[in-house]
Design a protein around this motif. Structure first.
Motif, PDB file in Angstrom:
ATOM      1  N   VAL A 152     -53.029  11.112 -18.211  1.00 20.33           N
ATOM      2  CA  VAL A 152     -51.870  11.846 -18.724  1.00 20.33           C
ATOM      3  C   VAL A 152     -51.456  12.858 -17.649  1.00 20.33           C
ATOM      4  CG1 VAL A 152     -51.035  13.396 -20.545  1.00 20.33           C
ATOM      5  CG2 VAL A 152     -52.718  11.619 -21.104  1.00 20.33           C
ATOM      6  N   ILE A 153     -50.303  12.620 -17.042  1.00 20.13           N
ATOM      7  CA  ILE A 153     -49.824  13.525 -15.983  1.00 20.13           C
ATOM      8  C   ILE A 153     -48.651  14.299 -16.567  1.00 20.13           C
ATOM      9  CG2 ILE A 153     -48.814  13.647 -13.670  1.00 20.13           C
ATOM     10  CD1 ILE A 153     -50.178  10.970 -13.041  1.00 20.13           C
ATOM     11  N   SER A 154     -48.729  15.632 -16.508  1.00 18.54           N
ATOM     12  CA  SER A 154     -47.703  16.352 -17.260  1.00 18.54           C
ATOM     13  C   SER A 154     -46.974  17.415 -16.447  1.00 18.54           C
ATOM     14  CB  SER A 154     -48.284  16.907 -18.556  1.00 18.54           C
ATOM     15  OG  SER A 154     -49.441  17.625 -18.298  1.00 18.54           O
ATOM     16  N   ALA A 155     -45.904  17.915 -17.081  1.00 24.83           N
ATOM     17  CA  ALA A 155     -44.981  18.872 -16.466  1.00 24.83           C
ATOM     18  C   ALA A 155     -45.337  20.298 -16.907  1.00 24.83           C
ATOM     19  CB  ALA A 155     -43.553  18.516 -16.888  1.00 24.83           C
ATOM     20  N   TRP A 156     -44.601  21.284 -16.378  1.00 28.76           N
ATOM     21  CA  TRP A 156     -44.966  22.676 -16.647  1.00 28.76           C
ATOM     22  C   TRP A 156     -44.206  23.305 -17.812  1.00 28.76           C
ATOM     23  CZ3 TRP A 156     -40.315  24.912 -15.973  1.00 28.76           C
ATOM     24  CH2 TRP A 156     -39.443  24.352 -15.029  1.00 28.76           C
ATOM     25  N   SER A 161     -48.370  21.296 -25.467  1.00 30.89           N
ATOM     26  CA  SER A 161     -48.103  20.313 -26.524  1.00 30.89           C
ATOM     27  C   SER A 161     -48.132  18.880 -25.996  1.00 30.89           C
ATOM     28  CB  SER A 161     -46.755  20.594 -27.193  1.00 30.89           C
ATOM     29  OG  SER A 161     -45.723  20.595 -26.233  1.00 30.89           O
ATOM     30  N   ILE A 162     -47.478  18.626 -24.869  1.00 29.24           N
ATOM     31  CA  ILE A 162     -47.358  17.231 -24.434  1.00 29.24           C
ATOM     32  C   ILE A 162     -48.742  16.645 -24.109  1.00 29.24           C
ATOM     33  CG2 ILE A 162     -46.345  15.663 -22.739  1.00 29.24           C
ATOM     34  CD1 ILE A 162     -43.853  17.491 -22.771  1.00 29.24           C
ATOM     35  N   PRO A 163     -49.530  17.275 -23.225  1.00 28.35           N
ATOM     36  CA  PRO A 163     -50.839  16.650 -22.939  1.00 28.35           C
ATOM     37  C   PRO A 163     -51.813  16.695 -24.111  1.00 28.35           C
ATOM     38  CG  PRO A 163     -50.553  18.687 -21.677  1.00 28.35           C
ATOM     39  CD  PRO A 163     -49.248  18.408 -22.323  1.00 28.35           C
ATOM     40  N   ARG A 212     -52.048  19.325  -7.122  1.00 25.96           N
ATOM     41  CA  ARG A 212     -50.609  19.060  -6.967  1.00 25.96           C
ATOM     42  C   ARG A 212     -50.369  17.551  -7.063  1.00 25.96           C
ATOM     43  NH1 ARG A 212     -52.158  22.869  -2.943  1.00 25.96           N
ATOM     44  NH2 ARG A 212     -51.649  24.957  -3.692  1.00 25.96           N
ATOM     45  N   GLY A 213     -49.297  17.090  -6.424  1.00 27.83           N
ATOM     46  CA  GLY A 213     -48.935  15.677  -6.522  1.00 27.83           C
ATOM     47  C   GLY A 213     -50.046  14.744  -6.071  1.00 27.83           C
ATOM     48  N   ALA A 214     -50.789  15.145  -5.034  1.00 31.20           N
ATOM     49  CA  ALA A 214     -51.839  14.263  -4.505  1.00 31.20           C
ATOM     50  C   ALA A 214     -52.908  14.002  -5.565  1.00 31.20           C
ATOM     51  CB  ALA A 214     -52.468  14.892  -3.264  1.00 31.20           C
ATOM     52  N   ILE A 228     -49.594   7.917 -18.819  1.00 34.75           N
ATOM     53  CA  ILE A 228     -48.469   8.520 -19.537  1.00 34.75           C
ATOM     54  C   ILE A 228     -47.997   9.690 -18.679  1.00 34.75           C
ATOM     55  CG2 ILE A 228     -47.709   9.667 -21.648  1.00 34.75           C
ATOM     56  CD1 ILE A 228     -49.782   8.069 -23.146  1.00 34.75           C
ATOM     57  N   PHE A 229     -46.806   9.532 -18.125  1.00 32.49           N
ATOM     58  CA  PHE A 229     -46.300  10.507 -17.165  1.00 32.49           C
ATOM     59  C   PHE A 229     -45.135  11.280 -17.752  1.00 32.49           C
ATOM     60  CE2 PHE A 229     -43.097  11.696 -14.060  1.00 32.49           C
ATOM     61  CZ  PHE A 229     -43.842  12.485 -13.190  1.00 32.49           C
ATOM     62  N   THR A 230     -45.150  12.581 -17.606  1.00 29.82           N
ATOM     63  CA  THR A 230     -44.008  13.417 -17.971  1.00 29.82           C
ATOM     64  C   THR A 230     -43.620  14.231 -16.749  1.00 29.82           C
ATOM     65  OG1 THR A 230     -44.871  13.625 -20.202  1.00 29.82           O
ATOM     66  CG2 THR A 230     -43.145  15.154 -19.586  1.00 29.82           C
ATOM     67  N   GLY A 231     -42.370  14.134 -16.342  1.00 26.71           N
ATOM     68  CA  GLY A 231     -41.927  14.903 -15.185  1.00 26.71           C
ATOM     69  C   GLY A 231     -40.565  14.437 -14.734  1.00 26.71           C
ATOM     70  N   SER A 232     -40.279  14.666 -13.465  1.00 23.94           N
ATOM     71  CA  SER A 232     -38.940  14.373 -12.948  1.00 23.94           C
ATOM     72  C   SER A 232     -38.757  12.865 -12.742  1.00 23.94           C
ATOM     73  CB  SER A 232     -38.740  15.097 -11.623  1.00 23.94           C
ATOM     74  OG  SER A 232     -39.682  14.618 -10.688  1.00 23.94           O
ATOM     75  N   THR A 233     -37.507  12.453 -12.680  1.00 24.78           N
ATOM     76  CA  THR A 233     -37.200  11.041 -12.450  1.00 24.78           C
ATOM     77  C   THR A 233     -37.715  10.605 -11.080  1.00 24.78           C
ATOM     78  OG1 THR A 233     -35.295  11.216 -13.908  1.00 24.78           O
ATOM     79  CG2 THR A 233     -35.288   9.380 -12.352  1.00 24.78           C
ATOM     80  N   ARG A 238     -42.124   7.065  -8.406  1.00 23.50           N
ATOM     81  CA  ARG A 238     -43.321   6.853  -7.569  1.00 23.50           C
ATOM     82  C   ARG A 238     -44.510   6.443  -8.438  1.00 23.50           C
ATOM     83  NH1 ARG A 238     -41.063  11.039  -4.480  1.00 23.50           N
ATOM     84  NH2 ARG A 238     -42.187  12.734  -5.483  1.00 23.50           N
ATOM     85  N   VAL A 239     -44.638   7.095  -9.598  1.00 23.91           N
ATOM     86  CA  VAL A 239     -45.759   6.789 -10.494  1.00 23.91           C
ATOM     87  C   VAL A 239     -45.610   5.360 -11.022  1.00 23.91           C
ATOM     88  CG1 VAL A 239     -46.795   7.381 -12.726  1.00 23.91           C
ATOM     89  CG2 VAL A 239     -46.213   9.190 -11.102  1.00 23.91           C
ATOM     90  N   ALA A 240     -44.379   4.980 -11.384  1.00 15.64           N
ATOM     91  CA  ALA A 240     -44.153   3.613 -11.893  1.00 15.64           C
ATOM     92  C   ALA A 240     -44.515   2.588 -10.823  1.00 15.64           C
ATOM     93  CB  ALA A 240     -42.703   3.443 -12.330  1.00 15.64           C
ATOM     94  N   PRO A 452     -39.816   8.170 -32.496  1.00 10.36           N
ATOM     95  CA  PRO A 452     -40.156   7.917 -31.087  1.00 10.36           C
ATOM     96  C   PRO A 452     -39.506   8.941 -30.165  1.00 10.36           C
ATOM     97  CG  PRO A 452     -38.452   6.399 -31.832  1.00 10.36           C
ATOM     98  CD  PRO A 452     -38.838   7.207 -33.035  1.00 10.36           C
ATOM     99  N   TRP A 453     -40.197   9.253 -29.092  1.00  9.34           N
ATOM    100  CA  TRP A 453     -39.646  10.126 -28.041  1.00  9.34           C
ATOM    101  C   TRP A 453     -39.536   9.244 -26.811  1.00  9.34           C
ATOM    102  CZ3 TRP A 453     -37.587  14.773 -28.681  1.00  9.34           C
ATOM    103  CH2 TRP A 453     -37.323  15.550 -27.551  1.00  9.34           C
ATOM    104  N   ALA A 454     -38.308   8.924 -26.425  1.00 10.82           N
ATOM    105  CA  ALA A 454     -38.138   7.904 -25.395  1.00 10.82           C
ATOM    106  C   ALA A 454     -36.780   8.059 -24.734  1.00 10.82           C
ATOM    107  CB  ALA A 454     -38.223   6.512 -26.032  1.00 10.82           C
TER     108      ALA A 454
END
Ligand code: NAD
Length: 514
Positions: A152-156, A161-163, A212-214, A228-233, A238-240, A452-454
């Protein structure tokens, strides 16, 4: 990990200018610049070790009966409920949001989602028969098998809640979770992990990797079974790609640019209240924030004056200072700079700043709640994600024009329609290109775990939350077994002209041309 809490006050801007150390994250309160703690960065070897520990714990956990899993996850929920005040304080300090937002937008949705899924998991993950319309001699069913380790990679912007929801859902589905919090807000998940361990959940079943990203990239490469990734497009792409290389499923929850269509017949008081909250809650740092308003010309001026009056009353300040505030700090200095640039460009291109339009003078990362009118579709402020407390408004001549402008976007996470006509509201909602559209409301469905959140378009892939979201955390396996024991099926050997003619007759009988 070393997490020291101090109250030394360092100006945020000076802190942001200091070079970031390679081996640790330095966390400061966005409202004051005070040092909150330091967190060691997990390198690739540490990430692999934590994924391996998670996998070992998961192998046992997967054999724990679902009712028992649910009971223990509810025990974790109970600890969250008991610790809600302290967690709200931690969110206030590290994230800069108000304590009401910490409770309403982070803790309550987490606790409610965990409760919902824990109570329903046994039913949702029970084998599902598939009625077969033709193969009457056989039976089919689906059964749901834990995937293993979910990354689970998440945003700030919602660091708790998300993670937390994803980790709890993963555990209910029989998985382990390895969470990579954002480097901007790593502390609060360490607190959640402490509570997880204290609640009696298997400690190794939830791992936190920081960096960080690494570190995020290392997690994708460390042998996880789903991401499950939450963040910028941009990062999502890159994650996809990395998940595609490993052929593991990934769910992407990416950026938004939610439009709000305000019809001539809208209840303007409710609309103004909703838009002000939808644009400024969490300092506008919500993927579902109202990011652009298309309002019918006949109600434009009245709506703007109501929005202005309500925005003027908002109190902004350090949420942790003790007084009541409505709008907190922006979590990340870099995001604040992005907002400053977008507003400056919009103003240069002809947008009118009715209110705000600047960084709040003094200590801390605050951007004043900002209302812009005379916006045009080709301005960056109408096309790029703002992710800050800015409400750009554009006058339109018709609902059709509003709809076509709303759909003229690469992003499609949330959308909003305001009208008193319920049928029209649903009609417009169905034509809006977004994963979720709310009529006469904003933001709130994140708190409805059944839904759903999508995101569509560049806003994401797959879904989180919802009954299907829980099942997605499992392999869906299909078993087909016999109902009637025949010596052989009609299409098995030997082949002959007679078999062909008989089959053709049957085919024409079954699918008689109309
Ligand atoms: P970001 O893409 O910069 O970072 C997100 C996470 O990815 C961080 O933990 C980061 O360390 C990690 N990361 C960076 N590079 C990586 C890589 N190559 N491999 C793996 N992980 C990597 O995004 P952000 O600034 O933290 O978050 C803001 C964005 O998140 C906004 O666009 C917002 O709309 C979006 N968001 C979306 C949702 C949603 O549900 N759709 C929810 C919250 C935030």
């Amino acid at each position: 990990m070393s997490a020291a809490s101090t109250s030394t006050s360092t100006p945020a801007a000076a802190a942001a200018a200091a070079p970031e150390p390679e081996s640790r994250l330095v966390v400061r309160a966005p409202a004051t610049g005070a040092l909150l703690g330091e967190v060691a960065i997990d390198d690739a070897a540490a990430v692999r070790a934590k994924v391996a520990a998670a996998r070992a714990a998961q192998l046992q956990w997967a054999h724990t009966p679902l009712a028992e899993r649910a009971r223990r996850v509810l025990g974790f929920r109970d600890v969250l409920v008991r610790s809600a005040r302290e967690l709200a304080g931690a969110l206030e300090r590290e994230n800069g949001k108000t304590r009401v937002e910490a409770l309403a937008m982070e803790l309550t949705p987490s606790i409610d989602a965990i409760t919902y899924f824990a109570r329903r998991a046994e039913q949702l993950l029970a084998p599902q028969p598939i009625p077969l319309h033709l193969y009457k001699h056989r039976k089919s069913y689906l059964h749901f098998v834990p995937r293993g380790v979910v990354g689970v990679i998440s945003a700030w912007n919602f660091p708790l809640s998300i993670p937390t929801i994803e980790a709890a859902m993963a555990a209910l589905a029989g998985n382990a979770a390895v969470v990579k919090p954002s480097e901007v807000t790593p502390l609060v998940m360490l607190e959640v992990k402490r509570l997880w361990d204290a609640s009696g959940m298997p400690p190794d079943l939830l791992q936190i990797v920081n960096g960080r990203g690494a570190t995020g990239a290392a997690l994708v490469e460390a042998g996880i079974d789903m991401c499950i990734f939450t963040g910028s497009t941009a990062t999502g792409r890159r994650v996809a790609a990395a998940c595609g290389e490993r052929l593991i499923p990934c769910v992407l929850e990416l950026g938004g640019k939610a439009p709000a269509i305000v019809c001539a017949d809208a209840d303007l008081e409710r609309t103004a209240n909703a838009l002000v909250w939808g644009a400024f809650a969490n300092s506008g740092q919500v993927c579902a924030s109202v990011e652009r308003v298309y309002v019918h010309a006949s109600v434009h001026d009245e709506l703007c004056s109501r929005i202005l009056a309500k925005t003027r009353k908002l109190r902004q300040g350090d949420p942790a200072a003790g007084g009541d505030v409505d709008v907190g700090a922006m979590t990340w200095e870099r995001q604040l700079t992005h907002v400053e640039e977008l507003v400056a460009r919009a103003q240069a291109a002809g947008a009118k700043i009715l209110l705000g339009g600047r960084r709040r003078p003094g200590v801390g990362q605050f951007y004043e709640p900002t209302v812009l009118t005379d916006c045009k579709q080709d301005m960056d402020i109408m096309r790029r994600e703002i992710f800050g407390p800015v409400l750009p408004i554009m006058k339109v001549d018709s609902e059709e024009q509003a709809l076509s402008l709303a759909n003229d976007s690469q992003l499609g996470l949330l959308g909003y329609v305001f009208t008193r006509d319920k049928k029209k509201g649903r009609r417009l909602a169905e034509r809006l290109e977004a994963g979720t559209v709310m009529v006469n409301d904003v933001l709130a469905t994140f708190g409805a775990p059944e839904t759903p959140w999508a995101g569509l378009k560049q806003s994401g892939l797959g879904r989180t939350h919802s009954d299907d979201g829980l099942r997605d955390m499992c392999q869906t396996r299909h078993v087909n077994h016999d109902r009637l024991a025949l010596a052989r099926d009609p299409w098995w050997y030997p082949y002959s002209q007679k078999v062909f003619e008989r089959s053709l007759k049957l085919l024409r009988l079954l699918y008689r041309p109309r």
